[in-house]
Write a protein that holds these residues in place. Structure first.
Motif, mmCIF file in Angstrom:
data_model
loop_
_atom_site.group_PDB
_atom_site.id
_atom_site.type_symbol
_atom_site.label_atom_id
_atom_site.label_comp_id
_atom_site.label_asym_id
_atom_site.label_seq_id
_atom_site.Cartn_x
_atom_site.Cartn_y
_atom_site.Cartn_z
ATOM 1 N N LYS A 116 0.831 -1.214 0.000
ATOM 2 C CA LYS A 116 0.000 0.000 0.000
ATOM 3 C C LYS A 116 0.862 1.259 0.000
ATOM 4 O O LYS A 116 0.568 2.230 -0.711
ATOM 5 N N LEU A 117 1.940 1.236 0.788
ATOM 6 C CA LEU A 117 2.846 2.386 0.823
ATOM 7 C C LEU A 117 3.493 2.607 -0.537
ATOM 8 O O LEU A 117 3.605 3.746 -1.014
ATOM 9 N N ALA A 118 3.917 1.529 -1.179
ATOM 10 C CA ALA A 118 4.527 1.636 -2.510
ATOM 11 C C ALA A 118 3.525 2.197 -3.518
ATOM 12 O O ALA A 118 3.864 3.064 -4.333
ATOM 13 N N GLN A 119 2.287 1.720 -3.463
ATOM 14 C CA GLN A 119 1.264 2.198 -4.395
ATOM 15 C C GLN A 119 0.982 3.686 -4.218
ATOM 16 O O GLN A 119 0.732 4.399 -5.199
ATOM 17 N N ASN A 120 1.039 4.146 -2.982
ATOM 18 C CA ASN A 120 0.745 5.556 -2.705
ATOM 19 C C ASN A 120 1.915 6.486 -2.986
ATOM 20 O O ASN A 120 1.716 7.674 -3.274
#
Length: 238
Positions: A116-120
């Protein structure tokens, strides 16, 4: 030299050459014109390392930033020996740098939080959706019980467990033991800790790339022999 020079400072790129939300970062079009990678890997790397250094718990003495950097070093070595392209190496290194970032938020089941952090975050550095998906798939393959399918996923898994076949295994595994106690309260007797290691090394773990098999399997077998000897010695003393 001895005189005054008029200074000019670049505040931002032209809108057509900057990222949508950050005109200080070159977009893929400008990066292609300058023969640069299609995304801003260097600034992304600085950003995520800074996050890991400042936000990871001090109790994470195994899954710390040094672990991430060590995995990155191993992944680069494996990737070159496996003949991976330059762009794929950047994708792989990105996944490595993010793969333990979920520990910032939660100890267990942290991979989904890293994804999720990478996607954001990665869109801010010019990563396309296709590239982000590739990064997330590699992180997904680090989950326990998931078998890696692609070569990049296999390199990720082998780099993450590179130390299992190295001479510094004992030092690193002792950090994991303390971390499990500090973070989850998992306490092991000496016999239980040896059994825990053997169950993983001899029962669950495998190297997937030919490179890892060639350079780390012999060391891993030596660790298993050492642990079996320690286990028997302690049992004989009881």
């Amino acid at each position: 030299r001895g005189g005054k020079v008029q200074m000019y400072f670049l505040k931002s790129l032209k809108k057509e050459f900057g990222m949508k939300h950050n005109f200080k970062v070159a977009n893929s079009e400008l990066r292609a014109l300058c023969d640069l990678p299609p995304f801003d890997f260097d600034n992304m790397r600085l950003d995520i390392i800074d996050k890991l250094k400042s936000l990871l718990s001090e109790s994470l003495i195994y899954h710390d930033v040094n672990h991430t950097l060590g995995v990155e070093k191993a992944a680069r070595r494996y990737a070159k020996l496996e003949g991976i392209s330059e762009e794929e190496i950047y994708i792989l290194r990105t996944a490595v740098l993010y793969h333990d970032a979920g520990f910032i938020f939660e100890y267990d089941d942290n991979e989904d939080l890293a994804i999720k952090l990478a996607q954001n975050t990665l869109p801010n550095f010019g990563y396309s959706q296709e590239q982000i998906d590739a990064v997330c798939e590699i992180i997904e393959a680090t989950k326990s019980g998931v078998k890696p399918q692609t070569l990049l996923q296999k390199i990720m898994r082998d780099a993450d467990h590179d130390y299992l076949g190295r001479a510094d295994y004992k030092v690193i595994s002792s950090r994991l033991r303390k971390e499990l106690y500090d973070m989850r309260g998992d306490e092991f007797s000496e016999l239980e800790w040896i059994r825990f290691q053997l169950d993983y090394l001899d029962g669950k773990h495998e190297y997937y790339t030919e490179t890892a098999k060639n350079i780390r399997n012999s060391g891993k077998k030596a660790r298993i022999q050492e642990l079996n000897l320690q286990y028997q010695t302690i049992k004989d003393q009881l």
